[in-house]
Design a protein around this motif. Sequence first.
Motif, PDB file in Angstrom:
ATOM      1  N   PRO A  25       0.825  -1.207   0.000  1.00 27.42           N
ATOM      2  CA  PRO A  25       0.000   0.000   0.000  1.00 27.42           C
ATOM      3  C   PRO A  25       0.862   1.261   0.000  1.00 27.42           C
ATOM      4  CG  PRO A  25       0.029  -0.985   2.180  1.00 27.42           C
ATOM      5  CD  PRO A  25       0.823  -1.895   1.280  1.00 27.42           C
ATOM      6  N   SER A  26       0.259   2.357  -0.373  1.00 27.64           N
ATOM      7  CA  SER A  26       0.920   3.660  -0.331  1.00 27.64           C
ATOM      8  C   SER A  26       1.162   4.066   1.122  1.00 27.64           C
ATOM      9  CB  SER A  26       0.033   4.700  -1.020  1.00 27.64           C
ATOM     10  OG  SER A  26       0.610   5.972  -0.972  1.00 27.64           O
ATOM     11  N   THR A  27       2.285   4.729   1.373  1.00 31.18           N
ATOM     12  CA  THR A  27       2.579   5.257   2.710  1.00 31.18           C
ATOM     13  C   THR A  27       3.060   6.695   2.572  1.00 31.18           C
ATOM     14  OG1 THR A  27       4.910   4.594   2.720  1.00 31.18           O
ATOM     15  CG2 THR A  27       3.317   2.950   3.484  1.00 31.18           C
ATOM     16  N   THR A  28       3.355   7.316   3.690  1.00 37.45           N
ATOM     17  CA  THR A  28       3.858   8.697   3.670  1.00 37.45           C
ATOM     18  C   THR A  28       5.355   8.758   3.400  1.00 37.45           C
ATOM     19  OG1 THR A  28       4.147   8.645   6.061  1.00 37.45           O
ATOM     20  CG2 THR A  28       2.057   9.539   5.228  1.00 37.45           C
ATOM     21  N   ALA A  29       6.009   7.591   3.292  1.00 43.20           N
ATOM     22  CA  ALA A  29       7.450   7.549   3.020  1.00 43.20           C
ATOM     23  C   ALA A  29       7.714   6.877   1.670  1.00 43.20           C
ATOM     24  CB  ALA A  29       8.158   6.757   4.121  1.00 43.20           C
ATOM     25  N   VAL A  30       8.832   7.228   1.061  1.00 39.75           N
ATOM     26  CA  VAL A  30       9.277   6.556  -0.161  1.00 39.75           C
ATOM     27  C   VAL A  30       9.604   5.105   0.193  1.00 39.75           C
ATOM     28  CG1 VAL A  30      11.102   6.472  -1.906  1.00 39.75           C
ATOM     29  CG2 VAL A  30      10.181   8.676  -1.167  1.00 39.75           C
ATOM     30  N   GLN A  31       9.203   4.171  -0.654  1.00 40.58           N
ATOM     31  CA  GLN A  31       9.478   2.751  -0.432  1.00 40.58           C
ATOM     32  C   GLN A  31      10.324   2.202  -1.571  1.00 40.58           C
ATOM     33  OE1 GLN A  31       5.889   0.441   1.024  1.00 40.58           O
ATOM     34  NE2 GLN A  31       4.899   2.248   0.133  1.00 40.58           N
ATOM     35  N   ASN A  32      11.337   1.415  -1.237  1.00 41.40           N
ATOM     36  CA  ASN A  32      12.192   0.774  -2.236  1.00 41.40           C
ATOM     37  C   ASN A  32      12.137  -0.735  -2.045  1.00 41.40           C
ATOM     38  OD1 ASN A  32      13.657   3.066  -3.584  1.00 41.40           O
ATOM     39  ND2 ASN A  32      14.096   3.501  -1.451  1.00 41.40           N
TER      40      ASN A  32
END
Length: 195
Positions: A164-171
């Motif tokens: 899911p989308s979060t408030t932080a960049v995900q790699n």
Amino acid sequence: MPNTKIDRSLIRTNCRVISSPLEPIYANLASVDPQSPIVVENLGAAYCKLGQRFNINTGAQNIENNSYLVVQITIPANWGKTLYFDKIQAGTSGTSVVDIIAASATTTDVITPVNTNLGSANTTLLTAGYAVTDTNPATNNPLLTFILVNGTYESNFEGEIIIPSTTAVQNYIIRVSNTGTENATCMATFSWWEV
């Protein structure tokens, strides 16, 4: 044929028979009645038709022994969508270990994600890249690991890994480790849909 009376009070109308991309039916259905067969479409194909399925591919890369082919996807903060893994395909001419890992960003060459509905103008906000390196890009515990010996492998997730989308960049990275004693030609492909 005998005359059979049906008790109509037992029959209830189901107005929600058809699956939609926003409320998919996660089941394989089968019918034993050839007069009214049930047809179920693969979710990846359904999202492809909607222009929401994407693919990245490294092409064949020469990987030295004890080195890595790294495929990275970066999901922007507050993206507002959810990523569903569809497939990962990998190939090697040697012996390799393939992992999926949540990891910190690594330096990569850009791969432009391709919409698998070639008639769709939809693009993704995800960025992707790949690198060939002798430095291990991640030491985190993998979400998935499989061993590959001189051949190809395909893992069909069909939406079973969800980010899911979060408030932080995900790699996230797909790491193909050449564990053999010789150089190997390796490749990796990753497909997903996003809603």
